[in-house]
Motif scaffolding. Structure first.
Motif, PDB file in Angstrom:
ATOM      1  N   ALA A  73       0.854  -1.191   0.000  1.00 43.64           N
ATOM      2  CA  ALA A  73       0.000   0.000   0.000  1.00 43.64           C
ATOM      3  C   ALA A  73       0.887   1.237   0.000  1.00 43.64           C
ATOM      4  O   ALA A  73       1.943   1.253   0.639  1.00 43.64           O
ATOM      5  CB  ALA A  73      -0.923   0.011   1.219  1.00 43.64           C
ATOM      6  N   CYS A  74       0.462   2.271  -0.723  1.00 40.02           N
ATOM      7  CA  CYS A  74       1.253   3.490  -0.858  1.00 40.02           C
ATOM      8  C   CYS A  74       0.371   4.706  -0.632  1.00 40.02           C
ATOM      9  O   CYS A  74      -0.822   4.688  -0.955  1.00 40.02           O
ATOM     10  CB  CYS A  74       1.884   3.585  -2.252  1.00 40.02           C
ATOM     11  N   GLU A  75       0.968   5.783  -0.101  1.00 42.13           N
ATOM     12  CA  GLU A  75       0.252   7.045   0.024  1.00 42.13           C
ATOM     13  C   GLU A  75       1.240   8.205  -0.052  1.00 42.13           C
ATOM     14  O   GLU A  75       2.395   8.091   0.361  1.00 42.13           O
ATOM     15  CB  GLU A  75      -0.552   7.116   1.318  1.00 42.13           C
ATOM     16  N   VAL A  76       0.762   9.304  -0.623  1.00 42.12           N
ATOM     17  CA  VAL A  76       1.486  10.567  -0.599  1.00 42.12           C
ATOM     18  C   VAL A  76       0.973  11.340   0.607  1.00 42.12           C
ATOM     19  O   VAL A  76      -0.240  11.458   0.809  1.00 42.12           O
ATOM     20  CB  VAL A  76       1.257  11.370  -1.891  1.00 42.12           C
ATOM     21  N   HIS A  77       1.882  11.864   1.421  1.00 38.28           N
ATOM     22  CA  HIS A  77       1.476  12.547   2.646  1.00 38.28           C
ATOM     23  C   HIS A  77       2.448  13.684   2.949  1.00 38.28           C
ATOM     24  O   HIS A  77       3.565  13.739   2.417  1.00 38.28           O
ATOM     25  CB  HIS A  77       1.436  11.558   3.823  1.00 38.28           C
ATOM     26  N   ASP A  78       2.000  14.586   3.789  1.00 39.44           N
ATOM     27  CA  ASP A  78       2.827  15.726   4.203  1.00 39.44           C
ATOM     28  C   ASP A  78       3.378  16.480   2.994  1.00 39.44           C
ATOM     29  O   ASP A  78       4.512  16.966   3.032  1.00 39.44           O
ATOM     30  CB  ASP A  78       3.962  15.276   5.125  1.00 39.44           C
ATOM     31  N   LYS A  79       2.607  16.516   1.932  1.00 36.97           N
ATOM     32  CA  LYS A  79       2.873  17.240   0.682  1.00 36.97           C
ATOM     33  C   LYS A  79       4.031  16.657  -0.114  1.00 36.97           C
ATOM     34  O   LYS A  79       3.916  16.461  -1.328  1.00 36.97           O
ATOM     35  CB  LYS A  79       3.149  18.724   0.957  1.00 36.97           C
ATOM     36  N   ASP A  80       5.143  16.355   0.510  1.00 37.54           N
ATOM     37  CA  ASP A  80       6.377  16.025  -0.219  1.00 37.54           C
ATOM     38  C   ASP A  80       6.803  14.569  -0.133  1.00 37.54           C
ATOM     39  O   ASP A  80       7.818  14.199  -0.729  1.00 37.54           O
ATOM     40  CB  ASP A  80       7.532  16.888   0.301  1.00 37.54           C
ATOM     41  N   ALA A  81       6.087  13.743   0.610  1.00 34.16           N
ATOM     42  CA  ALA A  81       6.572  12.381   0.867  1.00 34.16           C
ATOM     43  C   ALA A  81       5.661  11.327   0.249  1.00 34.16           C
ATOM     44  O   ALA A  81       4.439  11.434   0.293  1.00 34.16           O
ATOM     45  CB  ALA A  81       6.679  12.148   2.373  1.00 34.16           C
ATOM     46  N   LEU A  82       6.276  10.305  -0.329  1.00 34.91           N
ATOM     47  CA  LEU A  82       5.593   9.103  -0.780  1.00 34.91           C
ATOM     48  C   LEU A  82       6.115   7.946   0.061  1.00 34.91           C
ATOM     49  O   LEU A  82       7.326   7.694   0.087  1.00 34.91           O
ATOM     50  CB  LEU A  82       5.863   8.825  -2.258  1.00 34.91           C
ATOM     51  N   THR A  83       5.228   7.262   0.755  1.00 36.09           N
ATOM     52  CA  THR A  83       5.621   6.123   1.575  1.00 36.09           C
ATOM     53  C   THR A  83       4.847   4.892   1.130  1.00 36.09           C
ATOM     54  O   THR A  83       3.631   4.943   0.973  1.00 36.09           O
ATOM     55  CB  THR A  83       5.360   6.386   3.069  1.00 36.09           C
ATOM     56  N   PHE A 104      10.067   8.014  -0.510  1.00 34.67           N
ATOM     57  CA  PHE A 104      10.585   8.867  -1.582  1.00 34.67           C
ATOM     58  C   PHE A 104      10.225  10.315  -1.290  1.00 34.67           C
ATOM     59  O   PHE A 104       9.193  10.600  -0.659  1.00 34.67           O
ATOM     60  CB  PHE A 104       9.942   8.515  -2.924  1.00 34.67           C
ATOM     61  N   ASP A 105      11.023  11.235  -1.795  1.00 38.15           N
ATOM     62  CA  ASP A 105      10.617  12.625  -1.919  1.00 38.15           C
ATOM     63  C   ASP A 105       9.919  12.782  -3.265  1.00 38.15           C
ATOM     64  O   ASP A 105      10.498  12.462  -4.310  1.00 38.15           O
ATOM     65  CB  ASP A 105      11.829  13.568  -1.841  1.00 38.15           C
ATOM     66  N   VAL A 106       8.691  13.265  -3.255  1.00 36.82           N
ATOM     67  CA  VAL A 106       7.899  13.373  -4.487  1.00 36.82           C
ATOM     68  C   VAL A 106       8.609  14.227  -5.530  1.00 36.82           C
ATOM     69  O   VAL A 106       8.582  13.932  -6.731  1.00 36.82           O
ATOM     70  CB  VAL A 106       6.504  13.947  -4.169  1.00 36.82           C
ATOM     71  N   PHE A 147      -0.881  -0.278  -9.175  1.00 36.03           N
ATOM     72  CA  PHE A 147      -0.822   0.813 -10.140  1.00 36.03           C
ATOM     73  C   PHE A 147      -1.694   1.968  -9.653  1.00 36.03           C
ATOM     74  O   PHE A 147      -2.794   1.754  -9.153  1.00 36.03           O
ATOM     75  CB  PHE A 147      -1.323   0.357 -11.512  1.00 36.03           C
ATOM     76  N   SER A 148      -1.214   3.185  -9.857  1.00 28.25           N
ATOM     77  CA  SER A 148      -2.012   4.360  -9.525  1.00 28.25           C
ATOM     78  C   SER A 148      -1.286   5.598 -10.009  1.00 28.25           C
ATOM     79  O   SER A 148      -0.072   5.591 -10.215  1.00 28.25           O
ATOM     80  CB  SER A 148      -2.243   4.454  -8.013  1.00 28.25           C
ATOM     81  N   ASN A 149      -2.051   6.686 -10.187  1.00 29.09           N
ATOM     82  CA  ASN A 149      -1.371   7.973 -10.253  1.00 29.09           C
ATOM     83  C   ASN A 149      -1.305   8.522  -8.830  1.00 29.09           C
ATOM     84  O   ASN A 149      -1.952   8.006  -7.913  1.00 29.09           O
ATOM     85  CB  ASN A 149      -2.058   8.952 -11.218  1.00 29.09           C
ATOM     86  N   LEU A 150      -0.521   9.563  -8.618  1.00 26.22           N
ATOM     87  CA  LEU A 150      -0.268  10.033  -7.259  1.00 26.22           C
ATOM     88  C   LEU A 150      -1.457  10.767  -6.663  1.00 26.22           C
ATOM     89  O   LEU A 150      -1.653  10.749  -5.444  1.00 26.22           O
ATOM     90  CB  LEU A 150       0.975  10.932  -7.238  1.00 26.22           C
ATOM     91  N   ARG A 151      -2.258  11.409  -7.498  1.00 30.03           N
ATOM     92  CA  ARG A 151      -3.395  12.165  -6.959  1.00 30.03           C
ATOM     93  C   ARG A 151      -4.370  11.268  -6.207  1.00 30.03           C
ATOM     94  O   ARG A 151      -4.958  11.672  -5.203  1.00 30.03           O
ATOM     95  CB  ARG A 151      -4.118  12.901  -8.086  1.00 30.03           C
ATOM     96  N   LYS A 152      -4.558  10.048  -6.692  1.00 25.36           N
ATOM     97  CA  LYS A 152      -5.528   9.153  -6.070  1.00 25.36           C
ATOM     98  C   LYS A 152      -5.085   8.666  -4.702  1.00 25.36           C
ATOM     99  O   LYS A 152      -5.922   8.237  -3.897  1.00 25.36           O
ATOM    100  CB  LYS A 152      -5.792   7.955  -6.985  1.00 25.36           C
ATOM    101  N   ILE A 153      -3.789   8.716  -4.416  1.00 25.82           N
ATOM    102  CA  ILE A 153      -3.304   8.176  -3.145  1.00 25.82           C
ATOM    103  C   ILE A 153      -2.760   9.271  -2.231  1.00 25.82           C
ATOM    104  O   ILE A 153      -2.110   8.967  -1.233  1.00 25.82           O
ATOM    105  CB  ILE A 153      -2.222   7.101  -3.381  1.00 25.82           C
ATOM    106  N   GLU A 154      -3.047  10.541  -2.558  1.00 23.54           N
ATOM    107  CA  GLU A 154      -2.562  11.615  -1.693  1.00 23.54           C
ATOM    108  C   GLU A 154      -3.478  11.797  -0.488  1.00 23.54           C
ATOM    109  O   GLU A 154      -4.697  11.888  -0.620  1.00 23.54           O
ATOM    110  CB  GLU A 154      -2.447  12.942  -2.437  1.00 23.54           C
ATOM    111  N   LYS A 155      -2.876  11.860   0.685  1.00 23.47           N
ATOM    112  CA  LYS A 155      -3.581  12.215   1.909  1.00 23.47           C
ATOM    113  C   LYS A 155      -3.295  13.691   2.166  1.00 23.47           C
ATOM    114  O   LYS A 155      -2.193  14.067   2.570  1.00 23.47           O
ATOM    115  CB  LYS A 155      -3.082  11.357   3.078  1.00 23.47           C
TER     116      LYS A 155
END
Length: 222
Positions: free
Chosen positions: A83-93, A138-140, A171-179
């Motif tokens: 599972a993946c999420e973009v969080h805190d604006k700049d981080a992908l975990t 990662f740093d986005v 698979f995903s684009n980043l917008r769908k997994i951004e918190k």
């Protein structure tokens, strides 16, 4: 299946009126010149059924299928729960768990792939548990292209001296997994006016809808 060109091809004998291909539960894709179906993203880890449906001139339609890719190794040894999420604006975990049937010497490695260009990035920072990689960060800004907003493959491979380890992917684009983070809000008040301002920050989203809720607070607790 030809991985290099991402084409599903076949030998054709006889007259047909049309051929369509289906990838898993997806809708039909019309074949090009009745010779091949062109796909733009192929799975590396998830075994998928590809069905070819043939319409015959003055005859009964028929179909055939293949599975791609071929599964190698023990499926229970693959990374689980990716599972993946973009969080805190700049981080992908991205996080995963060690496979329930994984050998004791298993090690996992994470990759991020832009499926439109096949450009790939290896994980720069792992988190470990009991000697195993179980998280990557990662740093986005290190890979994201705002203009293209690409579709990404998040991919975990495994190694062991004892057996082959299947990979895991999503698979995903980043917008769908951004918190999204909460907006920064400020207020200026006087006896007749209250001015509230806020600011949202995201590399991925540009348009936002807001709901403003104002609650009355007992002054004695302030």
């Amino acid at each position: 299946m030809e991985p290099g060109t991402k084409r599903l091809t076949w030998d054709l004998h006889g007259n047909v009126s049309g051929i369509k291909c289906t990838e898993g539960p997806s809708s039909d894709l019309k074949a090009k010149h009745n010779l091949f179906c062109q796909f733009y993203v192929l799975p590396k880890c998830t075994r998928t059924n590809y069905t070819i449906k043939v319409a015959v001139v003055d005859g009964e339609p028929y179909s055939t299928w293949i599975e791609y890719p071929k599964q190698e190794g023990n499926p229970g040894a693959a990374a689980e729960g990716l599972a993946c999420e973009v969080h805190d604006k700049d981080a992908l975990t991205c996080r995963w768990a060690v496979g329930r049937a994984a050998p004791s010497d298993v090690q996992y490695y994470f990759y991020l792939e832009d499926t439109s260009s096949d450009q790939m990035w290896a994980c720069p920072r792992y988190t470990m548990k009991e000697g195993k990689h179980i998280e990557c960060r990662f740093d986005v800004s290190a890979f994201y292209n705002r203009r293209q907003d690409p579709f990404y493959r998040f991919w975990v491979t495994g190694t062991s001296h004892r057996e082959a380890i299947p990979c895991s992917e999503l698979f995903s684009n980043l917008r769908k997994i951004e918190k999204l983070i909460a907006p920064n809000i400020s207020a200026t008040c006087n006896t007749s006016l209250a001015l509230l301002q806020w600011d949202m920050s995201s590399h991925l989203h540009r348009l936002f809808d807001y709901d403003l809720e104002i609650q009355q607070v007992n002054p004695s607790v302030l």
